[in-house]
Write a protein that holds these residues in place. Structure first.
Motif, PDB file in Angstrom:
ATOM      1  N   ALA A   1       7.387   1.151  10.123  1.00 15.62           N
ATOM      2  CA  ALA A   1       8.245   2.092  10.863  1.00 15.62           C
ATOM      3  C   ALA A   1       9.050   2.938   9.877  1.00 15.62           C
ATOM      4  N   ARG A   2       9.504   2.304   8.796  1.00 18.21           N
ATOM      5  CA  ARG A   2      10.255   3.052   7.766  1.00 18.21           C
ATOM      6  C   ARG A   2       9.336   4.046   7.047  1.00 18.21           C
ATOM      7  N   ASP A   3       8.112   3.575   6.750  1.00 17.26           N
ATOM      8  CA  ASP A   3       7.149   4.424   6.022  1.00 17.26           C
ATOM      9  C   ASP A   3       6.119   4.989   6.989  1.00 17.26           C
TER      10      ASP A   3
ATOM     11  N   MET B   1       2.231  -3.064   4.515  1.00 18.79           N
ATOM     12  CA  MET B   1       3.404  -2.428   3.904  1.00 18.79           C
ATOM     13  C   MET B   1       4.669  -3.109   4.405  1.00 18.79           C
ATOM     14  N   ARG B   2       5.714  -2.960   3.613  1.00 17.20           N
ATOM     15  CA  ARG B   2       6.957  -3.680   3.924  1.00 17.20           C
ATOM     16  C   ARG B   2       7.444  -3.370   5.344  1.00 17.20           C
ATOM     17  N   ASP B   3       7.451  -2.099   5.681  1.00 16.34           N
ATOM     18  CA  ASP B   3       7.967  -1.702   6.987  1.00 16.34           C
ATOM     19  C   ASP B   3       7.270  -0.422   7.457  1.00 16.34           C
TER      20      ASP B   3
ATOM     21  N   ILE C   1      -0.671  -7.634  -4.201  1.00 18.40           N
ATOM     22  CA  ILE C   1      -0.191  -6.797  -5.312  1.00 18.40           C
ATOM     23  C   ILE C   1       1.205  -7.279  -5.663  1.00 18.40           C
ATOM     24  N   SER C   2       1.388  -7.618  -6.920  1.00 14.85           N
ATOM     25  CA  SER C   2       2.673  -8.198  -7.326  1.00 14.85           C
ATOM     26  C   SER C   2       3.818  -7.249  -6.972  1.00 14.85           C
ATOM     27  N   SER C   3       4.900  -7.854  -6.549  1.00 20.48           N
ATOM     28  CA  SER C   3       6.072  -7.088  -6.111  1.00 20.48           C
ATOM     29  C   SER C   3       6.704  -6.348  -7.280  1.00 20.48           C
ATOM     30  N   SER C   4       7.364  -5.246  -6.953  1.00 18.89           N
ATOM     31  CA  SER C   4       8.085  -4.483  -7.984  1.00 18.89           C
ATOM     32  C   SER C   4       9.522  -4.974  -8.128  1.00 18.89           C
TER      33      SER C   4
ATOM     34  N   ASP D   1       6.266  -7.867   4.678  1.00 18.58           N
ATOM     35  CA  ASP D   1       7.407  -7.823   3.749  1.00 18.58           C
ATOM     36  C   ASP D   1       7.485  -9.168   3.051  1.00 18.58           C
ATOM     37  N   TYR D   2       7.313  -9.148   1.724  1.00 15.21           N
ATOM     38  CA  TYR D   2       7.275 -10.392   0.960  1.00 15.21           C
ATOM     39  C   TYR D   2       8.540 -11.234   1.160  1.00 15.21           C
ATOM     40  N   SER D   3       9.639 -10.570   1.483  1.00  9.19           N
ATOM     41  CA  SER D   3      10.907 -11.303   1.622  1.00  9.19           C
ATOM     42  C   SER D   3      11.183 -11.741   3.053  1.00  9.19           C
TER      43      SER D   3
ATOM     44  N   TRP E   1      -1.479  -3.166 -19.311  1.00 10.99           N
ATOM     45  CA  TRP E   1      -0.582  -2.070 -18.907  1.00 10.99           C
ATOM     46  C   TRP E   1      -1.357  -0.867 -18.395  1.00 10.99           C
ATOM     47  N   TYR E   2      -0.748  -0.164 -17.430  1.00 15.05           N
ATOM     48  CA  TYR E   2      -1.282   1.127 -17.014  1.00 15.05           C
ATOM     49  C   TYR E   2      -0.910   2.130 -18.109  1.00 15.05           C
ATOM     50  N   THR E   3      -1.837   3.008 -18.480  1.00 17.38           N
ATOM     51  CA  THR E   3      -1.489   4.046 -19.468  1.00 17.38           C
ATOM     52  C   THR E   3      -0.344   4.910 -18.934  1.00 17.38           C
TER      53      THR E   3
ATOM     54  N   THR F   1       0.808  -1.225   0.000  1.00 27.62           N
ATOM     55  CA  THR F   1       0.000   0.000   0.000  1.00 27.62           C
ATOM     56  C   THR F   1       0.843   1.279   0.000  1.00 27.62           C
ATOM     57  N   THR F   2       2.171   1.148   0.046  1.00 25.78           N
ATOM     58  CA  THR F   2       3.007   2.347  -0.183  1.00 25.78           C
ATOM     59  C   THR F   2       3.109   2.633  -1.668  1.00 25.78           C
ATOM     60  N   GLY F   3       2.707   1.673  -2.485  1.00 24.96           N
ATOM     61  CA  GLY F   3       2.810   1.822  -3.942  1.00 24.96           C
ATOM     62  C   GLY F   3       1.611   2.555  -4.517  1.00 24.96           C
ATOM     63  N   GLN F   4       1.714   2.828  -5.806  1.00 25.38           N
ATOM     64  CA  GLN F   4       0.687   3.640  -6.481  1.00 25.38           C
ATOM     65  C   GLN F   4      -0.624   2.867  -6.637  1.00 25.38           C
ATOM     66  N   LEU F   5      -0.544   1.617  -7.083  1.00 24.56           N
ATOM     67  CA  LEU F   5      -1.781   0.837  -7.253  1.00 24.56           C
ATOM     68  C   LEU F   5      -2.442   0.621  -5.891  1.00 24.56           C
ATOM     69  N   GLY F   6      -1.626   0.237  -4.902  1.00 21.09           N
ATOM     70  CA  GLY F   6      -2.152  -0.047  -3.560  1.00 21.09           C
ATOM     71  C   GLY F   6      -2.866   1.167  -2.975  1.00 21.09           C
TER      72      GLY F   6
HETATM   73  N1  LIG Z   1       0.388  -3.234 -15.349  1.00 18.69           N
HETATM   74  C1  LIG Z   1       1.384  -2.358 -15.434  1.00 18.69           C
HETATM   75  O1  LIG Z   1       1.432  -1.478 -16.322  1.00 18.69           O
HETATM   76  C2  LIG Z   1       2.462  -2.393 -14.396  1.00 18.69           C
HETATM   77  C3  LIG Z   1       3.498  -1.453 -14.465  1.00 18.69           C
HETATM   78  C4  LIG Z   1       4.463  -1.487 -13.474  1.00 18.69           C
HETATM   79  C5  LIG Z   1       4.406  -2.436 -12.474  1.00 18.69           C
HETATM   80  N2  LIG Z   1       3.390  -3.323 -12.441  1.00 18.69           N
HETATM   81  C6  LIG Z   1       3.248  -4.350 -11.389  1.00 18.69           C
HETATM   82  O2  LIG Z   1       2.156  -3.935 -10.567  1.00 18.69           O
HETATM   83  C7  LIG Z   1       2.620  -3.725  -9.219  1.00 18.69           C
HETATM   84  C8  LIG Z   1       1.892  -2.540  -8.620  1.00 18.69           C
HETATM   85  O3  LIG Z   1       2.120  -1.398  -9.437  1.00 18.69           O
HETATM   86  P1  LIG Z   1       2.446   0.005  -8.780  1.00 18.69           P
HETATM   87  O4  LIG Z   1       2.326   0.991  -9.868  1.00 18.69           O
HETATM   88  O5  LIG Z   1       1.702   0.189  -7.523  1.00 18.69           O
HETATM   89  O6  LIG Z   1       3.994  -0.185  -8.421  1.00 18.69           O
HETATM   90  P2  LIG Z   1       4.821   0.624  -7.287  1.00 18.69           P
HETATM   91  O7  LIG Z   1       4.259   1.987  -7.117  1.00 18.69           O
HETATM   92  O8  LIG Z   1       6.256   0.480  -7.664  1.00 18.69           O
HETATM   93  O9  LIG Z   1       4.534  -0.196  -5.954  1.00 18.69           O
HETATM   94  C9  LIG Z   1       5.083  -1.443  -5.721  1.00 18.69           C
HETATM   95  C10 LIG Z   1       4.688  -1.873  -4.331  1.00 18.69           C
HETATM   96  O10 LIG Z   1       5.254  -3.182  -4.108  1.00 18.69           O
HETATM   97  C11 LIG Z   1       5.832  -3.137  -2.816  1.00 18.69           C
HETATM   98  N3  LIG Z   1       6.877  -4.123  -2.596  1.00 18.69           N
HETATM   99  C12 LIG Z   1       7.963  -4.361  -3.351  1.00 18.69           C
HETATM  100  N4  LIG Z   1       8.725  -5.301  -2.756  1.00 18.69           N
HETATM  101  C13 LIG Z   1       8.091  -5.610  -1.584  1.00 18.69           C
HETATM  102  C14 LIG Z   1       8.389  -6.490  -0.519  1.00 18.69           C
HETATM  103  N5  LIG Z   1       9.525  -7.201  -0.490  1.00 18.69           N
HETATM  104  N6  LIG Z   1       7.510  -6.574   0.504  1.00 18.69           N
HETATM  105  C15 LIG Z   1       6.387  -5.829   0.510  1.00 18.69           C
HETATM  106  N7  LIG Z   1       6.064  -4.963  -0.458  1.00 18.69           N
HETATM  107  C16 LIG Z   1       6.909  -4.864  -1.490  1.00 18.69           C
HETATM  108  C17 LIG Z   1       6.421  -1.745  -2.720  1.00 18.69           C
HETATM  109  O11 LIG Z   1       6.771  -1.460  -1.390  1.00 18.69           O
HETATM  110  P3  LIG Z   1       7.967  -0.426  -1.035  1.00 18.69           P
HETATM  111  O12 LIG Z   1       7.360   0.935  -1.111  1.00 18.69           O
HETATM  112  O13 LIG Z   1       8.360  -0.808   0.327  1.00 18.69           O
HETATM  113  O14 LIG Z   1       9.062  -0.634  -2.038  1.00 18.69           O
HETATM  114  C18 LIG Z   1       5.252  -0.946  -3.242  1.00 18.69           C
HETATM  115  O15 LIG Z   1       4.295  -0.747  -2.245  1.00 18.69           O
HETATM  116  C19 LIG Z   1       4.129  -3.552  -9.361  1.00 18.69           C
HETATM  117  O16 LIG Z   1       4.775  -3.917  -8.165  1.00 18.69           O
HETATM  118  C20 LIG Z   1       4.458  -4.480 -10.507  1.00 18.69           C
HETATM  119  O17 LIG Z   1       4.536  -5.833 -10.086  1.00 18.69           O
HETATM  120  C21 LIG Z   1       2.401  -3.321 -13.379  1.00 18.69           C
END
Ligand SMILES: NC(=O)c1ccc[n+]([C@@H]2O[C@H](COP(=O)([O-])OP(=O)(O)OC[C@H]3O[C@@H](n4cnc5c(N)ncnc54)[C@H](OP(=O)(O)O)[C@@H]3O)[C@@H](O)[C@H]2O)c1
Length: 304
Positions: A41-43, A37-39, A81-84, A61-63, A148-150, A12-17
């Motif tokens: 305390a960090r975020d 979220m991964r951490d 949400i798939s990892s980045s 934290d997925y790892s 894909w996201y636009t 949920t620190t990510g854009q989709l989340g």
């Molecule tokens: N369909 C598309 O066009 C497209 C494009 C790009 C990516 N994606 C995929 O869709 C996902 C979501 O997109 P988004 O735009 O939200 O990407 P994003 O803004 O980069 O967010 C990725 C999220 O994954 C988290 N993450 C990464 N490694 C992690 C771990 N070890 N443990 C817990 N959380 C972890 C990140 O946490 P941190 O903030 O802690 O790093 C962040 O919250 C991406 O991660 C990628 O797999 C899809």
């Protein structure tokens, strides 16, 4: 689903989340949502912003399986949400699925990739592995196979606007993208209600475009001439490396364009619009909005 259902969203620190949380807040009480979220305390800032809205925050934290063991107790539905972190995702996603199974989660929704089973994109391999892991785990699951996201295409625009040329290797391949917020609303819809177990949703935009058509929209929005220069995947790859982009980014961009040429990101099934109950956001809206925002930034800094 009982009214006390708890819905857990990872990443949920990510854009989709963060878009998913916004959409869910319109559908369920904040007390039903758990933001992973991964951490935390960090975020801390992001975590506190969720807490202020009444959303519980947990580490996931997925790892680090030790964080996952405490993440999912009491959770009914999980959005993974798939990892980045490309290249590490097989293990990471299996860690999450295993912990969710141990905690008795009733449904896992996973953000996979469009046509994961047949996609030629190298990025699809880790998604196929995760889909297999879900089937092996025996927990009810739903696949959100996102196109894909636009917004992905806005990454390439500042340089293209500077030089008046967008380089690529997608030829006349069509891309059925949608706004990130559209995919987020679909995920929230699946999480918040209805019986989606066992479903596979191929999610993509209602309309599609070629890179040449994208360039025409950018040119119209910016008022500046721009052309699309199609290259072989090898020449595109070399040009990106020469421009100093990191190896993984170059691999993703060149492999994706080669896949687009083969139709990897095209879909006209309309599942995304049906799920969200409205048309998907036209790519022109996202692209034009981005170009205008760039122009506002330029004007504010005196670089019209
Ligand atoms: N369909 C598309 O066009 C497209 C494009 C790009 C990516 N994606 C995929 O869709 C996902 C979501 O997109 P988004 O735009 O939200 O990407 P994003 O803004 O980069 O967010 C990725 C999220 O994954 C988290 N993450 C990464 N490694 C992690 C771990 N070890 N443990 C817990 N959380 C972890 C990140 O946490 P941190 O903030 O802690 O790093 C962040 O919250 C991406 O991660 C990628 O797999 C899809």
């Amino acid at each position: 689903m009982p009214v006390t259902s708890r819905l857990f969203i990872t990443g949920t620190t990510g854009q989709l989340g963060s878009h998913v949380i916004d959409a869910l807040l319109e559908m369920v009480p904040a007390s039903a949502i758990v933001a992973g979220m991964r951490d935390p305390a960090r975020d801390e800032e992001a975590a506190n912003a969720f807490r202020k809205k009444g959303i519980e925050v947990r580490a996931a934290d997925y790892s680090r399986p030790e964080t996952l063991a405490g993440a999912f107790p009491g959770v009914d539905r999980l959005l993974l949400i798939s990892s980045s972190e490309n290249g590490r995702r097989k293990v990471q996603h299996r860690n999450v699925i295993s912990a969710a199974k141990d905690a008795g989660v009733g449904l896992i929704a996973y953000t996979s990739i469009l046509h994961a089973d047949t996609s030629p994109l190298f990025l699809a391999e880790e998604h196929r592995d995760t889909e297999a892991a879900l089937a092996e785990a025996g927990v009810p699951f739903v696949l959100l196979r996102n196109g894909w996201y636009t917004e992905v295409y806005t990454w390439r625009l500042p340089l293209a606007l500077k030089h008046g040329v967008l380089m690529g290797a997608a030829d006349n391949g069509r891309i059925s993208s949608a706004a990130r917020a559209d995919y987020a609303r679909a995920a929230a819809t699946v999480l918040a209600g209805g019986d989606h177990a066992g479903r596979i949703y191929e999610l993509a935009g209602d309309a599609s475009f070629t890179l040449a058509e994208l360039v025409a929209v950018v040119a119209a929005a910016s008022g500046k001439p721009m052309t699309y220069q199609n290259m072989t995947p090898e020449a595109f790859r070399s040009a990106l490396l020469d421009a100093g982009l990191p190896e993984m980014v170059v691999r993703i961009l060149s492999d994706t364009d080669a896949g687009v040429e083969k139709g990897a990101l095209f879909d006209d099934g309309g599942a995304l619009a049906r799920l969200i109950g409205r048309p998907t956001t036209p790519f022109q809206t996202t692209i034009t909005g981005f170009v205008h925002s760039q122009q506002s930034v330029g004007e504010a800094s005196g670089h019209a």
